[in-house]
Design a protein around this motif. Sequence first.
Motif, PDB file in Angstrom:
ATOM      1  N   ILE A 166      14.882  31.522  81.390  1.00  0.00           N
ATOM      2  CA  ILE A 166      14.048  32.543  80.743  1.00  0.00           C
ATOM      3  C   ILE A 166      14.060  32.335  79.230  1.00  0.00           C
ATOM      4  CG2 ILE A 166      13.913  35.010  80.179  1.00  0.00           C
ATOM      5  CD1 ILE A 166      14.842  35.531  83.117  1.00  0.00           C
ATOM      6  N   ASN A 167      15.223  32.065  78.659  1.00  0.00           N
ATOM      7  CA  ASN A 167      15.336  31.869  77.207  1.00  0.00           C
ATOM      8  C   ASN A 167      14.569  30.651  76.715  1.00  0.00           C
ATOM      9  OD1 ASN A 167      16.865  34.170  76.750  1.00  0.00           O
ATOM     10  ND2 ASN A 167      18.801  33.113  77.068  1.00  0.00           N
ATOM     11  N   LEU A 168      14.365  29.662  77.578  1.00  0.00           N
ATOM     12  CA  LEU A 168      13.576  28.492  77.170  1.00  0.00           C
ATOM     13  C   LEU A 168      12.106  28.840  76.951  1.00  0.00           C
ATOM     14  CD1 LEU A 168      15.018  25.650  79.439  1.00  0.00           C
ATOM     15  CD2 LEU A 168      15.275  25.899  76.965  1.00  0.00           C
ATOM     16  N   GLN A 169      11.622  29.890  77.623  1.00  0.00           N
ATOM     17  CA  GLN A 169      10.223  30.326  77.469  1.00  0.00           C
ATOM     18  C   GLN A 169       9.242  29.178  77.728  1.00  0.00           C
ATOM     19  OE1 GLN A 169       9.037  33.766  76.379  1.00  0.00           O
ATOM     20  NE2 GLN A 169      10.933  33.919  77.518  1.00  0.00           N
ATOM     21  N   GLY A 170       9.520  28.386  78.763  1.00  0.00           N
ATOM     22  CA  GLY A 170       8.685  27.227  79.069  1.00  0.00           C
ATOM     23  C   GLY A 170       7.698  27.439  80.195  1.00  0.00           C
ATOM     24  N   GLY A 171       7.732  28.611  80.825  1.00  0.00           N
ATOM     25  CA  GLY A 171       6.840  28.888  81.958  1.00  0.00           C
ATOM     26  C   GLY A 171       7.425  30.004  82.794  1.00  0.00           C
ATOM     27  N   GLY A 172       7.083  29.993  84.082  1.00  0.00           N
ATOM     28  CA  GLY A 172       7.546  31.040  84.981  1.00  0.00           C
ATOM     29  C   GLY A 172       8.958  30.791  85.472  1.00  0.00           C
ATOM     30  N   VAL A 173       9.693  31.898  85.673  1.00  0.00           N
ATOM     31  CA  VAL A 173      11.047  31.832  86.224  1.00  0.00           C
ATOM     32  C   VAL A 173      11.164  32.901  87.299  1.00  0.00           C
ATOM     33  CG1 VAL A 173      13.523  32.030  85.743  1.00  0.00           C
ATOM     34  CG2 VAL A 173      11.991  31.052  84.008  1.00  0.00           C
ATOM     35  N   GLY A 174      11.465  32.455  88.512  1.00  0.00           N
ATOM     36  CA  GLY A 174      11.703  33.373  89.622  1.00  0.00           C
ATOM     37  C   GLY A 174      13.161  33.329  90.025  1.00  0.00           C
ATOM     38  N   PHE A 175      13.699  34.485  90.430  1.00  0.00           N
ATOM     39  CA  PHE A 175      15.117  34.607  90.773  1.00  0.00           C
ATOM     40  C   PHE A 175      15.222  34.984  92.245  1.00  0.00           C
ATOM     41  CE2 PHE A 175      19.079  37.355  90.512  1.00  0.00           C
ATOM     42  CZ  PHE A 175      19.966  36.293  90.380  1.00  0.00           C
ATOM     43  N   TYR A 176      15.894  34.140  93.028  1.00  0.00           N
ATOM     44  CA  TYR A 176      16.026  34.341  94.468  1.00  0.00           C
ATOM     45  C   TYR A 176      17.504  34.270  94.859  1.00  0.00           C
ATOM     46  CZ  TYR A 176      11.008  33.610  94.361  1.00  0.00           C
ATOM     47  OH  TYR A 176       9.663  33.721  94.083  1.00  0.00           O
ATOM     48  N   PRO A 177      18.273  35.309  94.513  1.00  0.00           N
ATOM     49  CA  PRO A 177      19.721  35.266  94.772  1.00  0.00           C
ATOM     50  C   PRO A 177      20.067  35.192  96.258  1.00  0.00           C
ATOM     51  CG  PRO A 177      19.063  37.445  94.019  1.00  0.00           C
ATOM     52  CD  PRO A 177      17.865  36.561  93.866  1.00  0.00           C
ATOM     53  N   ASP A 178      19.288  35.820  97.124  1.00  0.00           N
ATOM     54  CA  ASP A 178      19.583  35.781  98.562  1.00  0.00           C
ATOM     55  C   ASP A 178      19.418  34.370  99.130  1.00  0.00           C
ATOM     56  OD1 ASP A 178      20.125  38.472  98.483  1.00  0.00           O
ATOM     57  OD2 ASP A 178      18.153  39.080  99.217  1.00  0.00           O
ATOM     58  N   SER A 179      18.550  33.577  98.525  1.00  0.00           N
ATOM     59  CA  SER A 179      18.329  32.192  98.969  1.00  0.00           C
ATOM     60  C   SER A 179      19.056  31.184  98.080  1.00  0.00           C
ATOM     61  CB  SER A 179      16.834  31.883  98.985  1.00  0.00           C
ATOM     62  OG  SER A 179      16.162  32.758  99.871  1.00  0.00           O
ATOM     63  N   ASP A 180      19.732  31.685  97.043  1.00  0.00           N
ATOM     64  CA  ASP A 180      20.567  30.880  96.151  1.00  0.00           C
ATOM     65  C   ASP A 180      19.780  29.818  95.388  1.00  0.00           C
ATOM     66  OD1 ASP A 180      22.926  30.132  94.866  1.00  0.00           O
ATOM     67  OD2 ASP A 180      23.470  28.694  96.441  1.00  0.00           O
ATOM     68  N   PHE A 181      18.671  30.220  94.756  1.00  0.00           N
ATOM     69  CA  PHE A 181      17.944  29.303  93.883  1.00  0.00           C
ATOM     70  C   PHE A 181      17.128  30.072  92.863  1.00  0.00           C
ATOM     71  CE2 PHE A 181      14.728  29.846  97.263  1.00  0.00           C
ATOM     72  CZ  PHE A 181      13.561  30.016  96.530  1.00  0.00           C
ATOM     73  N   ILE A 182      16.722  29.339  91.817  1.00  0.00           N
ATOM     74  CA  ILE A 182      15.719  29.867  90.897  1.00  0.00           C
ATOM     75  C   ILE A 182      14.489  28.970  90.994  1.00  0.00           C
ATOM     76  CG2 ILE A 182      17.416  30.861  89.319  1.00  0.00           C
ATOM     77  CD1 ILE A 182      16.570  28.607  87.288  1.00  0.00           C
ATOM     78  N   HIS A 183      13.373  29.536  90.667  1.00  0.00           N
ATOM     79  CA  HIS A 183      12.098  28.817  90.597  1.00  0.00           C
ATOM     80  C   HIS A 183      11.772  28.671  89.117  1.00  0.00           C
ATOM     81  CE1 HIS A 183       7.663  28.305  91.330  1.00  0.00           C
ATOM     82  NE2 HIS A 183       7.630  28.877  90.132  1.00  0.00           N
ATOM     83  N   ILE A 184      11.374  27.466  88.704  1.00  0.00           N
ATOM     84  CA  ILE A 184      10.834  27.290  87.356  1.00  0.00           C
ATOM     85  C   ILE A 184       9.500  26.564  87.479  1.00  0.00           C
ATOM     86  CG2 ILE A 184      13.044  27.344  86.148  1.00  0.00           C
ATOM     87  CD1 ILE A 184      12.873  24.285  85.855  1.00  0.00           C
ATOM     88  N   ASP A 185       8.585  26.907  86.589  1.00  0.00           N
ATOM     89  CA  ASP A 185       7.285  26.233  86.591  1.00  0.00           C
ATOM     90  C   ASP A 185       6.735  26.146  85.177  1.00  0.00           C
ATOM     91  OD1 ASP A 185       5.515  28.541  85.948  1.00  0.00           O
ATOM     92  OD2 ASP A 185       5.976  29.259  87.961  1.00  0.00           O
ATOM     93  N   THR A 186       5.658  25.387  85.035  1.00  0.00           N
ATOM     94  CA  THR A 186       5.030  25.214  83.721  1.00  0.00           C
ATOM     95  C   THR A 186       3.731  26.000  83.618  1.00  0.00           C
ATOM     96  OG1 THR A 186       4.053  23.138  84.499  1.00  0.00           O
ATOM     97  CG2 THR A 186       6.085  22.988  83.214  1.00  0.00           C
ATOM     98  N   GLY A 187       3.647  27.063  84.390  1.00  0.00           N
ATOM     99  CA  GLY A 187       2.535  27.998  84.243  1.00  0.00           C
ATOM    100  C   GLY A 187       2.780  28.892  83.029  1.00  0.00           C
ATOM    101  N   ARG A 188       2.101  30.015  83.007  1.00  0.00           N
ATOM    102  CA  ARG A 188       2.296  30.932  81.876  1.00  0.00           C
ATOM    103  C   ARG A 188       3.699  31.506  81.909  1.00  0.00           C
ATOM    104  NH1 ARG A 188       1.734  35.995  83.897  1.00  0.00           N
ATOM    105  NH2 ARG A 188       0.677  36.105  85.895  1.00  0.00           N
ATOM    106  N   VAL A 189       4.191  31.927  80.763  1.00  0.00           N
ATOM    107  CA  VAL A 189       5.537  32.479  80.655  1.00  0.00           C
ATOM    108  C   VAL A 189       5.553  33.847  81.330  1.00  0.00           C
ATOM    109  CG1 VAL A 189       7.340  33.285  79.074  1.00  0.00           C
ATOM    110  CG2 VAL A 189       6.030  31.211  78.542  1.00  0.00           C
ATOM    111  N   ARG A 190       6.433  33.969  82.356  1.00  0.00           N
ATOM    112  CA  ARG A 190       6.578  35.211  83.097  1.00  0.00           C
ATOM    113  C   ARG A 190       7.875  35.125  83.887  1.00  0.00           C
ATOM    114  NH1 ARG A 190       4.423  31.345  85.557  1.00  0.00           N
ATOM    115  NH2 ARG A 190       4.071  31.227  87.799  1.00  0.00           N
ATOM    116  N   GLN A 191       8.295  36.249  84.449  1.00  0.00           N
ATOM    117  CA  GLN A 191       9.515  36.240  85.268  1.00  0.00           C
ATOM    118  C   GLN A 191       9.412  37.273  86.364  1.00  0.00           C
ATOM    119  OE1 GLN A 191      13.080  37.518  83.163  1.00  0.00           O
ATOM    120  NE2 GLN A 191      11.831  38.561  81.647  1.00  0.00           N
ATOM    121  N   TRP A 192      10.109  36.998  87.443  1.00  0.00           N
ATOM    122  CA  TRP A 192      10.176  37.932  88.559  1.00  0.00           C
ATOM    123  C   TRP A 192      11.513  37.800  89.266  1.00  0.00           C
ATOM    124  CZ3 TRP A 192       7.241  33.582  88.302  1.00  0.00           C
ATOM    125  CH2 TRP A 192       7.446  32.594  89.256  1.00  0.00           C
TER     126      TRP A 192
END
Length: 192
Positions: A166-192
């Motif tokens: 999230i601090n990198l502000q390079g795109g989207g960041v998704g948080f999936y603790p139940d599945s033990d991973f994060i999602h990162i992408d180069t789309g617009r900066v957003r988080q969920w």
Amino acid sequence: MTVFDHHPRSEILQKTFSRREILRYLTAASAILMMPAALANLPKEAPRQLSLYNLHTEEKLKTTYWEQGKYLQDGLAEINYLLRDHRSGEHTDMDPQLLNLMFLLQQKAQSKQAFHIISGYRSPASNEMLRKSSTGVAQKSLHTLGMAVDIRLPGIKLEELRDMAINLQGGGVGFYPDSDFIHIDTGRVRQW
């Protein structure tokens, strides 16, 4: 004819700028303005390397994908193959900015561990199958464009990895603790 033809000093300006040159400069300037600060501050001299482990295929890779001011086609091809859709075997050219985000994230985490890859590229057919069988899969997922990856980094708490991304502000960041991973992408900066 240039955009300056109607200016009183158009003869001088015509010799200085062509329409194509002006568009090239404007495009470059807008790309710099839209580039996240983290990507703009990538080291210009040091090689960029990624270590990856595909959890589905059990393939490991440590490769340099950028060196001496240019992307290395062999390194990119190795990464593209490792990040392929493990269901279909299809692969695509992954967005180099996504690789740069991963590189910066690994640097920020000060980790020598390989990223564990949960999902890289997804063919449209695989994405649709996942969308129908689970929740949280976008219909027009950036995975299908080679612009997203789902990862974890051994030795780094998932919450910390998310916060660094999230601090990198390079795109989207998704948080999936139940599945033990994060999602990162180069789309617009957003988080969920």
